[in-house]
Motif scaffolding. Structure first.
Motif, mmCIF file in Angstrom:
data_model
loop_
_atom_site.group_PDB
_atom_site.id
_atom_site.type_symbol
_atom_site.label_atom_id
_atom_site.label_comp_id
_atom_site.label_asym_id
_atom_site.label_seq_id
_atom_site.Cartn_x
_atom_site.Cartn_y
_atom_site.Cartn_z
ATOM 1 N N PRO A 231 -3.840 -18.883 -20.271
ATOM 2 C CA PRO A 231 -3.395 -20.007 -19.427
ATOM 3 C C PRO A 231 -2.370 -19.587 -18.367
ATOM 4 C CG PRO A 231 -3.549 -20.705 -21.702
ATOM 5 C CD PRO A 231 -3.801 -19.230 -21.711
ATOM 6 N N TYR A 232 -1.398 -18.757 -18.773
ATOM 7 C CA TYR A 232 -0.366 -18.393 -17.790
ATOM 8 C C TYR A 232 -0.933 -17.486 -16.704
ATOM 9 C CZ TYR A 232 0.095 -13.753 -19.965
ATOM 10 O OH TYR A 232 -0.146 -12.485 -20.430
ATOM 11 N N ARG B 66 -2.712 -19.778 -14.356
ATOM 12 C CA ARG B 66 -1.723 -20.625 -13.667
ATOM 13 C C ARG B 66 -1.395 -20.061 -12.288
ATOM 14 N NH1 ARG B 66 4.357 -22.080 -15.971
ATOM 15 N NH2 ARG B 66 5.087 -23.167 -14.094
ATOM 16 N N SER B 67 -1.284 -18.709 -12.159
ATOM 17 C CA SER B 67 -0.948 -18.113 -10.860
ATOM 18 C C SER B 67 -2.022 -18.417 -9.827
ATOM 19 C CB SER B 67 -0.749 -16.601 -11.010
ATOM 20 O OG SER B 67 -1.956 -15.988 -11.419
ATOM 21 N N GLU C 214 -1.724 -22.165 -8.960
ATOM 22 C CA GLU C 214 -0.543 -22.397 -8.129
ATOM 23 C C GLU C 214 -0.767 -21.899 -6.705
ATOM 24 O OE1 GLU C 214 2.697 -20.540 -10.103
ATOM 25 O OE2 GLU C 214 3.088 -22.243 -11.441
#
Length: 341
Positions: A183-184, A187-188, A191
């Motif tokens: 997920p992280y 996320r980039s 974003e």
């Protein structure tokens, strides 16, 4: 908004010679057989925009992007890619951040000075992004022929999908990586697509500046403490200087009085000495006159003595003659007496 107009490659991967691709016409796709370099074109765009991961460029190290040579072609020493973009509308970068509306990239409530890239581009103007990599490991970035930093290139394309962790260029296996990413990691990408990346970059820049400001404040506190210590020392020295000046003034007054008294004493002594000198000179003159008179008498006495000695010698000579005559007379007398007998 920027439009890709031209891509130039030299020494990049399979493109040994200078290769130029013109995108002024409408192009939907680039097709060709396997191994002809289609993926290398996508890699070149990713690379010229500042990609730092050799793995994402399908290599083990960054020097792998330089043409390695073949049986017929020797390897080259430098890889270079230039990307020409045309502005569709006016935009500018302010404090290192891109703004498409001409108002600057910072929030109006925040005025943070920066040494980042300052660039204003009018609609229709061209931006030429370049990157060179040498086998020595030296790398340089160019913007319209002027050397810039990697950060300037990244800031220029922040929030456009072409920055770090971009999503605008999806290579082989990239979709699968996004789908299977944590997920992280996804996320980039999300974003960046939402335009949050540029704000995070701005936040990171401001945090670095705040950190630098804190360090500067710490150094300033140290400097202030050192200056305060020096000020205390200077105050002590100033107090000593003031005491010294006061004592010097007092000493000057005492010396002035002493020199006045000493001058008067010396003047009095000098007057007495002058009087004694005058008396001594008078006495000396009297003595000299007496000596002169005595010398005259001495010379007269010498002359008289010499005359007396001459007269005495004459008297002695006469006496000797008389005694001789007397002796002859006595001898003749004795002879007469004996003759008479």
């Amino acid at each position: 908004m920027l439009k890709l107009e031209k891509l130039e490659l030299r020494g990049f991967k399979s493109f040994c010679d200078h290769t130029e691709l013109d995108f002024t016409e409408t192009i939907t796709a680039i097709v060709g057989p396997n191994g002809c370099g289609k993926s290398n074109l996508a890699d070149s765009i990713t690379w010229v925009l500042g990609e730092q991961s050799a793995r994402l460029l399908r290599g083990s190290r960054m020097e792998d992007v330089i043409f390695q040579g073949t049986h017929q072609r020797p390897p080259v020493g430098v890889a270079e890619v230039r990307l020409t973009l045309v502005a569709r509308q006016d935009f500018s970068t302010n404090n290192g951040h891109r703004s498409d509306d001409g108002t600057g990239g910072d929030d109006p409530a925040v005025d943070v000075p920066s040494d980042g890239l300052q660039l204003t581009v009018a609609a229709g103007e061209r931006l030429i992004i370049g990157r060179r990599l040498y086998r020595s490991g030296e790398s340089e970035y160019l913007l319209n022929g002027r050397r810039v930093r990697l950060r300037d290139i990244q800031d220029l394309f922040a929030g456009t999908g072409l920055g770090p962790g971009h999503y605008a260029i999806i290579g082989q296996g990239h979709v699968e990586e996004i789908l299977t990413a944590r997920p992280y990691e996804r996320r980039s990408v999300i974003e960046d697509a939402a335009g949050i990346t540029k704000f995070r970059l701005r936040q990171r820049t401001i945090e670095l500046r705040l950190q630098a400001a804190r360090q500067n404040l710490t150094r300033i506190d140290d400097v202030i403490a050192e200056l305060e210590r020096q000020v205390r020392s200077l105050k002590r020295q100033a107090a000593k200087a003031r005491r010294f000046r006061r004592f010097k003034e007092e000493l000057r007054g005492w010396l002035a009085r002493f020199f006045v008294a000493e001058s008067r004493r010396i003047a009095t002594s000098l007057k007495r000495l002058d009087e004694r000198l005058a008396a001594a000179r008078h006495e000396h003159a009297e003595l000299m006159r007496t000596i002169d008179a005595l010398e005259v008498e001495y010379r007269e006495a010498i002359d008289a003595s010499r005359r007396g000695e001459a007269e005495l010698n004459e008297a002695r000579d006469r006496l000797s003659a008389i005694e001789l005559d007397a002796e002859r007379a006595r001898s003749e007398q004795s002879g007469y007496i004996e003759h008479m007998k």
